[in-house]
Motif scaffolding. Structure first.
Motif, PDB file in Angstrom:
ATOM      1  N   THR A   1       0.864  -1.177   0.000  1.00 31.77           N
ATOM      2  CA  THR A   1       0.000   0.000   0.000  1.00 31.77           C
ATOM      3  C   THR A   1       0.903   1.230   0.000  1.00 31.77           C
ATOM      4  O   THR A   1       1.852   1.301   0.791  1.00 31.77           O
ATOM      5  N   LEU A   2       0.612   2.173  -0.886  1.00 32.31           N
ATOM      6  CA  LEU A   2       1.407   3.391  -0.994  1.00 32.31           C
ATOM      7  C   LEU A   2       0.640   4.561  -0.401  1.00 32.31           C
ATOM      8  O   LEU A   2      -0.508   4.816  -0.768  1.00 32.31           O
ATOM      9  N   ILE A   3       1.300   5.269   0.494  1.00 34.39           N
ATOM     10  CA  ILE A   3       0.664   6.402   1.174  1.00 34.39           C
ATOM     11  C   ILE A   3       1.328   7.684   0.687  1.00 34.39           C
ATOM     12  O   ILE A   3       2.546   7.874   0.880  1.00 34.39           O
ATOM     13  N   PRO A   4       0.585   8.561   0.003  1.00 40.90           N
ATOM     14  CA  PRO A   4       1.186   9.792  -0.526  1.00 40.90           C
ATOM     15  C   PRO A   4       1.631  10.725   0.588  1.00 40.90           C
ATOM     16  O   PRO A   4       1.084  10.699   1.699  1.00 40.90           O
ATOM     17  N   ILE A   5       2.622  11.546   0.277  1.00 41.88           N
ATOM     18  CA  ILE A   5       3.146  12.531   1.225  1.00 41.88           C
ATOM     19  C   ILE A   5       2.884  13.922   0.668  1.00 41.88           C
ATOM     20  O   ILE A   5       3.301  14.238  -0.445  1.00 41.88           O
TER      21      ILE A   5
END
Length: 502
Positions: free
Chosen positions: A449-453
């Protein structure tokens, strides 16, 4: 023993003889009179003298066959566009090659030299021509502006000065238009006209004539260049001869000897050894580009992929004169390019990739921001700042939130030397979260899962730069050009596109 029928014997001998003759004769297609190893060059007339000398030297040295077709640059461009055959186009002005590039007729362009337009008169200048007004009084030969580069340049410059209509009328009524610059020079040499307009390098090849510089032609400059045709059936052989023509110790030496203003070419090597440093994040996009480039050019490209901190340390350790010092460099971010600014040209920004928080599928630790990396029990992997770009950029991101020292002390369980090693730490569950490039996570997307910054610092920009001391500057530039033409490959590898489309 039975005797053979004389007619049968004669027929047998004829068949055997014909078979032997066919075996001895070289094969030749009735639909194509060009042998497989023959290189066909379309050449503007202004370069007849140098290209003939260069082609002869190449044929003697490499047992090749060079066929040259001459004409005006515009005429040749039209022929190439219709025929869609041949290997190289040597134009008297680069603009014709840029047009051919736009039309997908030419793929690579190799710069060679430059020329200026001048007035030429018979030796001694019997008509005392010194100005354009003087020129207008006499019989003048000029190249057709719709056929030859020198004619088009004459029309452009005289249009700027407001004298084109007058000059055109003078030539049509009292002089003559010729299809090539060589024919203009010959008319002046033979005395059939009083003056002509040719390239200075062409004039230098005719001792029977002399040049006159007039104010209207002072700003003239044509850049001679050689293009590799898209439809060439033997691009590697064509490029090999093109590199010979463009080599400072081969073809360019001939151009210079004959009065052309040459560029700074590469040295001649039949198969050059070229070194390319690249940050590890670029590998997926670059590998097929570099492989195709090396095969097409017929060169050896030694590509070194690693963390950019490691690569920069190697650069400093080697020194620019070392044979293994790279000819070009594409780090993971401008940060490491700027760190070696004195060693490389400014270059061009090619692509970009987002930096994201990467966690296992489903986000079991409920991480939603950089601050959550400092949660109790969250194991974090980071890039090592002294060894790779992702490490530097991760440190900057965490420092911007006042978190770096705390996360480093309380949560970091591993620091890697390359961005490519961060994703495996999540896949193998040796860490709960990492800061990584989004493009690196693409291959394992079903497990992550990729969590944007939300930060302008959460991006890396990849520049391509050429070494200031490389001896293969032209080759490096062509590699850069091919990279700039590879947007689909970068986007397929998960990158954003930074460079203007070509």
């Amino acid at each position: 023993m039975p005797r053979l029928n004389p007619l049968a014997t004669l027929l047998l001998v004829a068949v055997v003889s014909l078979a032997v003759l066919c075996w001895l004769l070289p094969s030749n297609s009735s639909t194509n009179n060009t042998s497989a190893d023959e290189i066909v060059v379309y050449c503007a007339a202004a370069m007849r003298a140098p290209i003939e000398e260069i082609a002869e030297a190449y044929e003697q040295e490499y047992a090749a066959s060079i066929t040259i077709q001459y004409g005006g640059s515009n005429t040749l461009l039209s022929q190439i566009e219709v025929a869609r055959q041949g290997d190289l186009f040597l134009a008297a002005d680069r603009s014709y090659l840029e047009l051919a590039l736009d039309r997908k007729i030419v793929r690579e362009i190799l710069p060679l030299a430059a020329m200026r337009a001048v007035v030429v008169v018979p030796k001694g200048n019997p008509k005392k021509i010194e100005t354009l007004d003087d020129l207008m009084k006499w019989k003048v030969a000029a190249a057709n502006p719709d056929q030859a580069a020198i004619g088009r340049e004459t029309r452009r410059l005289f249009t700027v000065s407001g004298r084109w209509g007058e000059f055109d009328k003078q030539v049509r009524e009292r002089g003559v238009y010729k299809p090539t610059v060589g024919e203009v020079a010959n008319d002046v040499k033979l005395g059939s006209v009083d003056a002509g307009i040719v390239w200075d390098a062409v004039a230098a090849q005719h001792p029977e004539i002399e040049t006159v510089e007039i104010a209207e032609l002072v700003e003239s400059r044509a850049e001679i260049a050689l293009g590799v045709l898209t439809d060439s059936k033997q691009p590697t052989a064509a490029l090999r001869f093109a590199r010979f023509v463009a080599a400072r110790d081969r073809g360019l030496a001939v151009f210079e000897k004959l009065g052309y203003e040459t560029v700074e070419g590469d040295p001649w090597q039949p198969r050059p050894q070229f070194t390319f440093y690249a940050g590890a994040v670029n590998r997926k996009a670059l590998e097929p580009i570099v492989a195709r480039f090396a095969e097409r050019e017929g060169v050896e490209v030694n590509t070194v992929y690693n963390g950019c901190g490691i690569l920069n340390a190697q650069l400093e350790g080697l020194g620019t004169q070392h044979e293994l010092f790279p000819d070009a460099y594409m780090p993971c971010d401008v940060y490491y390019r700027d760190a070696v600014d004195a060693l490389f040209d400014e270059g061009v920004q090619v692509s970009n990739t987002r930096i994201v928080i990467v966690v296992a599928k489903g986000n079991p630790k409920n991480i939603s921001s950089l601050a959550d990396l400092h949660k109790r029990g969250v194991r974090v992997s980071l890039g090592q700042p002294q060894q790779c770009t992702i490490g530097v950029l991760s440190r900057k991101l965490l420092e911007s939130e006042g978190l770096y020292e705390q996360v480093l002390a309380d949560n970091v369980v591993a620091q890697t030397t390359s961005s490519s090693l961060l994703i495996p730490s999540i896949v193998t569950k040796s860490a709960d979260a990492t800061l990584a490039y989004a493009c690196d996570a693409q291959a394992e997307g079903d497990k992550l899962t990729l969590i944007p910054i939300d930060s302008p610092l959460a991006q890396a920009v990849q520049p391509f730069s050429i070494s200031r001391t490389t001896k293969y500057r032209q080759l490096a530039q062509r590699l850069g050009d091919q990279i700039m033409l590879s947007r689909p490959l970068f986007e397929a590898a998960g990158f954003g596109w930074q460079s203007p489309d070509n």
